[in-house]
Design a protein around this motif. Structure first.
Motif, PDB file in Angstrom:
ATOM      1  N   MET A 126     -72.917 -42.547  51.172  1.00  0.00           N
ATOM      2  CA  MET A 126     -72.957 -43.980  50.865  1.00  0.00           C
ATOM      3  C   MET A 126     -73.505 -44.842  52.000  1.00  0.00           C
ATOM      4  O   MET A 126     -73.540 -46.050  51.921  1.00  0.00           O
TER       5      MET A 126
ATOM      6  N   THR B  42     -79.178 -49.373  44.633  1.00  0.00           N
ATOM      7  CA  THR B  42     -78.472 -48.123  44.314  1.00  0.00           C
ATOM      8  C   THR B  42     -77.196 -48.562  43.615  1.00  0.00           C
ATOM      9  O   THR B  42     -76.124 -48.577  44.183  1.00  0.00           O
ATOM     10  N   LEU B  43     -77.342 -48.953  42.339  1.00  0.00           N
ATOM     11  CA  LEU B  43     -76.277 -49.731  41.711  1.00  0.00           C
ATOM     12  C   LEU B  43     -75.217 -48.914  40.986  1.00  0.00           C
ATOM     13  O   LEU B  43     -74.045 -49.240  41.070  1.00  0.00           O
ATOM     14  N   THR B  44     -75.636 -47.882  40.254  1.00  0.00           N
ATOM     15  CA  THR B  44     -74.617 -47.178  39.443  1.00  0.00           C
ATOM     16  C   THR B  44     -74.754 -45.653  39.481  1.00  0.00           C
ATOM     17  O   THR B  44     -75.854 -45.109  39.365  1.00  0.00           O
ATOM     18  N   GLY B  45     -73.613 -44.996  39.581  1.00  0.00           N
ATOM     19  CA  GLY B  45     -73.583 -43.548  39.425  1.00  0.00           C
ATOM     20  C   GLY B  45     -74.031 -43.159  38.026  1.00  0.00           C
ATOM     21  O   GLY B  45     -74.597 -42.086  37.819  1.00  0.00           O
ATOM     22  N   ALA B  46     -73.815 -44.055  37.070  1.00  0.00           N
ATOM     23  CA  ALA B  46     -74.209 -43.785  35.689  1.00  0.00           C
ATOM     24  C   ALA B  46     -75.722 -43.589  35.554  1.00  0.00           C
ATOM     25  O   ALA B  46     -76.186 -42.842  34.683  1.00  0.00           O
TER      26      ALA B  46
ATOM     27  N   VAL C 293     -66.871 -55.071  35.830  1.00  0.00           N
ATOM     28  CA  VAL C 293     -67.095 -53.735  35.254  1.00  0.00           C
ATOM     29  C   VAL C 293     -67.052 -53.807  33.735  1.00  0.00           C
ATOM     30  O   VAL C 293     -66.385 -54.659  33.154  1.00  0.00           O
TER      31      VAL C 293
ATOM     32  N   VAL D  87     -77.593 -42.084  37.731  1.00  0.00           N
ATOM     33  CA  VAL D  87     -77.858 -40.706  38.142  1.00  0.00           C
ATOM     34  C   VAL D  87     -77.547 -39.762  36.975  1.00  0.00           C
ATOM     35  O   VAL D  87     -78.256 -38.787  36.734  1.00  0.00           O
TER      36      VAL D  87
ATOM     37  N   ASP E 178     -70.651 -47.990  51.597  1.00  0.00           N
ATOM     38  CA  ASP E 178     -69.845 -48.283  50.411  1.00  0.00           C
ATOM     39  C   ASP E 178     -68.705 -47.274  50.306  1.00  0.00           C
ATOM     40  O   ASP E 178     -68.868 -46.186  49.764  1.00  0.00           O
TER      41      ASP E 178
ATOM     42  N   ASN F 128     -62.915 -53.979  39.783  1.00  0.00           N
ATOM     43  CA  ASN F 128     -63.107 -52.765  40.559  1.00  0.00           C
ATOM     44  C   ASN F 128     -63.914 -53.143  41.805  1.00  0.00           C
ATOM     45  O   ASN F 128     -65.048 -53.608  41.701  1.00  0.00           O
TER      46      ASN F 128
ATOM     47  N   ASP G  81     -65.262 -51.321  43.814  1.00  0.00           N
ATOM     48  CA  ASP G  81     -66.388 -50.411  44.035  1.00  0.00           C
ATOM     49  C   ASP G  81     -67.641 -50.871  43.267  1.00  0.00           C
ATOM     50  O   ASP G  81     -68.729 -50.339  43.472  1.00  0.00           O
ATOM     51  N   ALA G  82     -67.492 -51.831  42.389  1.00  0.00           N
ATOM     52  CA  ALA G  82     -68.675 -52.414  41.746  1.00  0.00           C
ATOM     53  C   ALA G  82     -69.076 -53.636  42.562  1.00  0.00           C
ATOM     54  O   ALA G  82     -69.113 -54.774  42.075  1.00  0.00           O
TER      55      ALA G  82
ATOM     56  N   ALA H 102     -80.342 -45.615  42.150  1.00  0.00           N
ATOM     57  CA  ALA H 102     -79.246 -44.750  42.631  1.00  0.00           C
ATOM     58  C   ALA H 102     -79.650 -43.269  42.653  1.00  0.00           C
ATOM     59  O   ALA H 102     -79.306 -42.539  43.578  1.00  0.00           O
TER      60      ALA H 102
HETATM   61  N1  BES Z   1     -73.155 -47.540  45.317  1.00  0.00           N
HETATM   62  C1  BES Z   1     -72.470 -47.211  44.114  1.00  0.00           C
HETATM   63  C2  BES Z   1     -73.367 -46.539  43.090  1.00  0.00           C
HETATM   64  C3  BES Z   1     -73.770 -45.130  43.366  1.00  0.00           C
HETATM   65  C4  BES Z   1     -72.935 -44.090  43.025  1.00  0.00           C
HETATM   66  C5  BES Z   1     -74.990 -44.847  43.906  1.00  0.00           C
HETATM   67  C6  BES Z   1     -73.319 -42.791  43.246  1.00  0.00           C
HETATM   68  C7  BES Z   1     -75.380 -43.557  44.126  1.00  0.00           C
HETATM   69  C8  BES Z   1     -74.548 -42.519  43.794  1.00  0.00           C
HETATM   70  C9  BES Z   1     -71.897 -48.454  43.452  1.00  0.00           C
HETATM   71  O1  BES Z   1     -71.514 -49.476  44.303  1.00  0.00           O
HETATM   72  C10 BES Z   1     -70.692 -48.029  42.681  1.00  0.00           C
HETATM   73  O2  BES Z   1     -69.777 -47.566  43.300  1.00  0.00           O
HETATM   74  N2  BES Z   1     -70.725 -48.162  41.378  1.00  0.00           N
HETATM   75  C11 BES Z   1     -69.655 -47.759  40.542  1.00  0.00           C
HETATM   76  C12 BES Z   1     -69.480 -48.792  39.464  1.00  0.00           C
HETATM   77  C13 BES Z   1     -68.237 -48.620  38.642  1.00  0.00           C
HETATM   78  C14 BES Z   1     -67.028 -48.876  39.499  1.00  0.00           C
HETATM   79  C15 BES Z   1     -68.291 -49.562  37.488  1.00  0.00           C
HETATM   80  C16 BES Z   1     -70.018 -46.401  39.936  1.00  0.00           C
HETATM   81  O3  BES Z   1     -71.184 -46.174  39.607  1.00  0.00           O
HETATM   82  O4  BES Z   1     -69.142 -45.553  39.842  1.00  0.00           O
END
Ligand code: BES
Ligand code: ZN
Ligand code: ZN
Length: 503
Positions: free
Chosen positions: A292, A381-385, A442, A387, A277, A352, A354-355, A471
């Motif tokens: 990623m 592993t969907l969102t950094g949020a 998003v 974490v 990713d 976005n 990245d989503a 994630a």
């Molecule tokens: N694979 C990432 C999520 C992720 C981020 C996993 C950090 C582990 C650590 C996902 O595809 C992503 O990039 N999500 C974005 C969503 C945003 C653009 C709404 C994110 O979490 O920043």
């Protein structure tokens, strides 16, 4: 790793490393050590009367210099006995395996009676399963690409573990069942860890599809690998949209485990399979981007769970669905602002790139409905949020069905792969309403883990559904875990095998 039981005392157990658990204050477990104290000229008693308190995290490794039938004695502090939980036993096993690997001990043994307590509310079989799991999980590290020429690159591993105790005769079969189950589940979890460790130049969508086939071959699982042509035919445009920026073409894997004679509808597991990713056109910062490669961990876990269910011959139908893509920026990549018609017929505005996880999952979840499942469970592993919200300690759980959530929660408590629920109130839906399409990919600001799940919810119909955001938990940070080494954790394998086994 072999495992065995012996109704012997420490003094007549021949092994490389003997590990003994000692509780704080009560010093329960020390009894076992006192047996050997004489041979060591009182060294252990000195230790227990002085520096060693038995606190959690404390440990002491001693060379026995040929005075005992083992070379190394490891004393591990367990903390207060009245606070003792099964995770303490897992940590003890982890400490023993780690110490053994450091001093190149191939065989380890430990007295286990002081660790098995009634108030753990576990059968001896389940207890031993957990110890066996912890041992073989702790024994794992990924060193495929460290060549021997390169110094001491390869890590040493433990080959045999011996449980010592006296009450073995009556329950020998139960013990052996527990050990076998623990070993099989941990081996599958370790498979998931291997897949997630592999770099993205190796673990492409095509390679991961092959890995799914290999992992489940010859055990009554049907593995179907779909390619791009099929995705076009089915109009899985969300999967295709994410894939279109990459030279590594997408795949779509379906694993069907059908035990003979089981007629009930299946449990469908869906795993995010983004083999790398980069963020796509909404590109990620370069710092930490290498991590990623593990964005396919949900998919790896689904493969591993189906494998474990088949090996354990669990009497439940289960289907695994893994959409496999690489998310890259290129002249052919999707753009922010693009609108796609998903497999479900719903239109999505991509704000976005990245989503991307929710995009590929939207098609996979809609496809899951074709199996008329009794439950749909997805891992991603969907969102950094997530974490940010829960760190590395809990899986974020969201879903539509209380009894399904309760099952998962309970399995989480039993296995230590704990989940924590976040709400899916309809108010959160506001954030993903689009000006130009049915929904956008998003949310606004805040509650990023929830708005991602609200998006997924649009694609599961009325089927009982749980979403697990892994994630934070799918990656173990350095020096942070009592029995998992740093890197991909395989989280979700023990959790789901436990939930489905006890359905
Ligand atoms: N694979 C990432 C999520 C992720 C981020 C996993 C950090 C582990 C650590 C996902 O595809 C992503 O990039 N999500 C974005 C969503 C945003 C653009 C709404 C994110 O979490 O920043
Ligand atoms: Zn992303
Ligand atoms: Zn991602």
């Amino acid at each position: 790793m072999r495992a065995q039981f012996q109704a012997k005392s420490i003094l007549d157990t021949k092994t490389d490393l003997m590990a003994v658990a000692v509780f704080e204050e009560t010093k329960a477990g020390a009894r076992d050590i006192h047996q050997i104290d004489k041979k060591l000229n009182g060294a252990v008693r000195k230790l227990l009367e002085g520096a060693f308190k038995g606190k959690k995290g404390e440990s002491f490794l001693m060379y026995t210099a040929g005075r005992l039938p083992f070379h190394w004695l490891l004393v591990v502090g367990m903390g207060k006995e009245d606070k003792y939980q099964i995770k303490g036993a897992r940590g003890f096993v982890g400490a023993a395996v780690r110490a053994a690997r450091r001093c190149n001990a191939k065989k380890i043994a430990f007295p286990m009676e002081c660790l098995f307590k009634k108030d753990l509310s576990l059968t001896i079989e389940d207890f031993i399963q957990q110890l066996a799991e912890a041992a073989s999980l702790a024994n794992f590290s990924f060193d495929k690409y460290k060549s021997r020429q390169n110094g001491d690159g390869k890590t040493k591993t433990v080959e045999e573990i011996t449980f010592i105790g006296s009450a073995f005769k009556a329950s020998r079969q139960a013990l052996q069942r527990g050990v076998n189950r623990g070993r099989l589940v941990a081996e599958s979890a370790n498979l998931a860890r291997i897949l997630s460790n592999e770099p993205s130049n190796v673990m492409t969508p095509a390679a991961m599809a092959r890995a799914a086939l290999e992992a489940t071959r010859g055990m009554g699982v049907r593995c179907t690998i779909r390619d791009e042509r099929w995705l076009h035919q089915k109009k899985m445009n969300a999967v295709l949209a994410v894939a279109q920026g990459s030279e590594n073409r997408p795949r779509f894997v379906v694993l069907e485990y059908q035990p003979a004679g089981v007629k009930e509808s299946p449990i469908v597991l869906v795993g995010k399979g983004v083999t790398f990713d980069s963020g796509g056109i909404s590109i990620k910062p370069s710092e930490g981007m290498e991590k990623m490669k593990y964005d396919m961990s949900g998919g790896a876990v689904v493969i591993a769970v189906i494998q474990a269910l088949a090996k354990l011959k669990v009497r439940q139908r289960a289907v695994g669905i893994i959409p496999l893509v690489e998310n890259m920026p290129s002249g052919a990549a999707q753009r922010p602002g693009d609108v796609i018609r998903t497999y479900s017929g719903k239109y999505v505005e991509v704000l976005n790139t990245d989503a991307e996880g929710r995009l590929i999952l939207s098609d996979a979840l809609a496809y899951a409905q074709n199996f008329k499942p009794k439950a749909i469970i997805d891992l991603a592993t969907l969102t950094g949020a997530c974490v940010v919200a829960l760190g590395h300690e809990a899986i974020g759980m969201m879903g539509t069905d209380d009894s399904l959530k309760a099952r998962i929660k309970e399995a989480g408590e039993r296995t230590g792969e704990r989940v924590w629920e976040l709400p899916l109130w309809e108010e959160y839906f506001e954030a993903i309403k689009s000006e130009v399409a049915d929904i956008k990919n998003v949310g606004a600001r805040g509650a990023g883990t929830i708005t991602a799940a609200m998006f997924l919810k649009e694609f599961v119909g009325d089927y009982p559904w749980v979403h697990l955001d892994i994630a934070g938990t799918a990656w173990v940070e350095k020096n942070s875990h009592p029995y998992l080494n740093p890197g991909p954790s395989g989280v979700g394998v023990r959790l789901l095998v436990e939930a489905i086994r006890n359905w």
